[in-house]
Scaffold this motif. Structure first.
Motif, short mmCIF file in Angstrom:
data_model
loop_
_atom_site.label_atom_id
_atom_site.label_comp_id
_atom_site.label_asym_id
_atom_site.label_seq_id
_atom_site.Cartn_x
_atom_site.Cartn_y
_atom_site.Cartn_z
N GLN A 120 -28.36 -16.76 13.53
CA GLN A 120 -29.40 -15.69 14.22
C GLN A 120 -28.74 -14.82 14.90
N ASN A 121 -28.02 -15.21 15.63
CA ASN A 121 -27.49 -14.60 16.94
C ASN A 121 -26.11 -14.56 15.97
N CYS A 122 -25.16 -14.75 15.27
CA CYS A 122 -24.17 -14.38 15.02
C CYS A 122 -24.80 -13.57 14.05
N THR A 123 -25.53 -13.74 13.16
CA THR A 123 -25.73 -11.94 12.09
C THR A 123 -26.57 -10.49 13.24
N ARG A 124 -26.87 -11.27 14.39
CA ARG A 124 -27.50 -10.08 15.17
C ARG A 124 -26.57 -10.20 16.02
N HIS A 125 -25.21 -10.46 16.43
CA HIS A 125 -24.16 -9.94 17.08
C HIS A 125 -23.58 -9.03 15.91
N LYS A 126 -23.51 -9.57 15.33
CA LYS A 126 -22.34 -8.94 13.73
C LYS A 126 -23.90 -7.30 13.67
N MET A 127 -24.43 -7.60 13.15
CA MET A 127 -25.58 -6.30 13.17
C MET A 127 -24.94 -5.05 14.53
N ASN A 128 -25.27 -6.22 16.00
CA ASN A 128 -24.38 -4.73 16.81
C ASN A 128 -22.99 -4.46 17.28
N ILE A 129 -22.31 -5.83 16.64
CA ILE A 129 -20.72 -5.27 16.74
C ILE A 129 -21.19 -4.26 15.50
N LEU A 130 -21.91 -3.74 14.34
CA LEU A 130 -21.25 -2.97 12.88
C LEU A 130 -22.03 -1.71 13.76
N ALA A 131 -23.16 -1.78 14.27
CA ALA A 131 -24.09 -0.93 15.49
C ALA A 131 -22.98 0.09 16.14
N LEU A 132 -22.19 -0.55 17.14
CA LEU A 132 -21.06 -0.24 18.17
C LEU A 132 -20.15 0.12 17.33
N GLN A 133 -19.71 -0.19 16.37
CA GLN A 133 -18.58 0.18 15.79
C GLN A 133 -18.95 1.64 15.07
N HIS A 134 -20.23 1.71 13.96
CA HIS A 134 -20.55 2.48 13.92
C HIS A 134 -20.60 4.27 15.08
N TRP A 135 -21.46 3.43 15.90
CA TRP A 135 -21.59 4.39 17.27
C TRP A 135 -20.25 4.73 17.62
N ALA A 136 -19.21 3.96 17.54
CA ALA A 136 -17.92 4.55 18.21
C ALA A 136 -17.25 5.45 17.45
N GLN A 137 -17.25 4.90 15.69
CA GLN A 137 -16.73 5.77 14.63
C GLN A 137 -17.31 7.07 14.54
N SER A 138 -18.75 7.25 14.95
CA SER A 138 -19.29 8.83 15.17
C SER A 138 -18.89 9.50 16.67
N LEU A 139 -19.49 8.65 17.06
CA LEU A 139 -18.48 9.14 18.55
C LEU A 139 -16.68 9.28 18.71
N GLN A 140 -15.69 8.81 17.89
CA GLN A 140 -14.49 9.22 17.71
C GLN A 140 -13.96 10.58 16.43
N PHE A 141 -15.10 10.20 15.89
CA PHE A 141 -15.32 11.49 15.48
C PHE A 141 -16.09 12.92 15.72
N ARG A 142 -16.70 12.80 16.48
CA ARG A 142 -17.11 14.36 17.37
C ARG A 142 -16.06 14.29 18.47
N ALA A 143 -15.01 13.47 18.83
CA ALA A 143 -14.32 13.63 20.25
C ALA A 143 -13.11 14.12 18.93
N TRP A 144 -13.03 13.79 17.37
CA TRP A 144 -12.03 14.68 17.12
C TRP A 144 -12.55 15.41 16.50
N LEU A 145 -13.67 15.88 16.27
CA LEU A 145 -14.01 17.39 15.91
C LEU A 145 -13.62 18.07 17.46
N GLN A 146 -14.14 17.80 17.53
CA GLN A 146 -13.68 18.73 19.30
C GLN A 146 -12.54 18.42 19.73
#
Length: 285
Positions: A120-146
């Motif tokens: 469960q922790n691994c899955t949660r950690h993976k979900m958190n990692i995926l969420a963080l990656q998604h958030w980082a990608q969205s931030l990178q995409f916004r930064a790239w657009l800016q």
């Protein structure tokens, strides 16, 4: 009259010399003005060329600084990623060691519970990692657009600036070319006027010189004729003076001979008187 003609000739020569000096000073002033204009145009051209070189250097420095900033950002990102990989490796190694320890020390139920929690922790950690990656990608995409918007805006500004610079350069070149053409036309007109004035002046000087030479020749001819007359008159006067001196000398010679004769006669009479007196005193009474 000769002295008067000489004085008139000297005064006319002095006036001509002053007029020639004024014309020469006027030519020198025109040459200095043209040289000063040419020097101003040269200075403006050099300043414009220095400004263009400075702008080109600034653009090159800006491109170099931008490439250097990109490289520094990539280097920092690479360094952070290497640190993150090292931390993850250490974490995985610690996690594997803990799992082995747990498997050896704990019971199967605890192991199952722990395994389930671990999953469960691994899955949660993976979900958190995926969420963080998604958030980082969205931030990178916004930064790239800016960054893209800023890059497009800066590129448009640079293009506008280059267009303005090229328009200003073309305008300056056009203005300089028009001024240069006007200056060439003015120089040609002045040169033509100077040539006409010089030709007129030369013809006038030739005519004046010819008239002066003719007057001088007439004056010299008159002077020679007058001198010949004076020489003839001087010869006559000299002959008269010689004749007068000779006449005076003859009169003086005649007077001197007469005086000598009178003196000799007086001396003879005096001797005769003395002889008579001496004879008288010697006669016996």
């Amino acid at each position: 009259r000769c002295f008067y003609d000489q004085k008139i000739l000297q005064k006319s020569f002095q006036e001509w010399k002053e007029w020639w000096t004024v014309c020469r000073e006027r030519k020198l002033s025109l040459r200095t003005a043209s040289h000063y204009r040419h020097l101003l145009h040269n200075l403006v051209f050099k300043a414009w060329r220095a400004y263009v070189c400075q702008q080109k250097g600034k653009r090159n420095k800006y491109y170099v600084a931008e490439s250097h900033a990109k490289k520094q950002k990539l280097l920092r990102t690479w360094q952070h990623w290497l640190v993150y990989v090292d931390v993850q490796r250490t974490k995985h190694e610690m996690q594997s060691v803990a799992l082995a320890f747990r498997e050896r020390s704990c019971l199967r139920i605890s192991w199952a519970v722990w395994r389930r929690r671990r999953y469960q922790n691994c899955t949660r950690h993976k979900m958190n990692i995926l969420a963080l990656q998604h958030w980082a990608q969205s931030l990178q995409f916004r930064a790239w657009l800016q960054w893209r918007e800023l890059y497009l805006y800066s590129r448009n500004d640079k293009q506008k600036e280059t267009r303005a610079v090229t328009h200003h350069q073309h305008w300056q070149l056009k203005r300089c070319m028009e001024a240069w053409l006007g200056y060439l036309n003015l120089c040609r007109a002045k040169k033509h006027q100077n040539e006409l004035a010089q030709e007129h002046h030369q013809s006038r000087v030739v005519r004046q010189s010819f008239s002066d030479w003719r007057l001088l020749w007439e004056c010299r001819r008159r002077m020679r004729a007058h001198q010949k007359d004076i020489e003839k008159l001087a010869g006559r006067i000299a002959l008269r003076r010689v004749f007068a001196h000779w006449k005076h000398y003859v009169v003086m010679c005649v007077e001197e001979t007469r005086q000598w004769e009178l003196a000799e006669k007086h001396y003879k009479q005096h001797l005769l008187v003395r002889a008579l007196l001496r004879v008288r005193w010697k006669r016996p009474w």
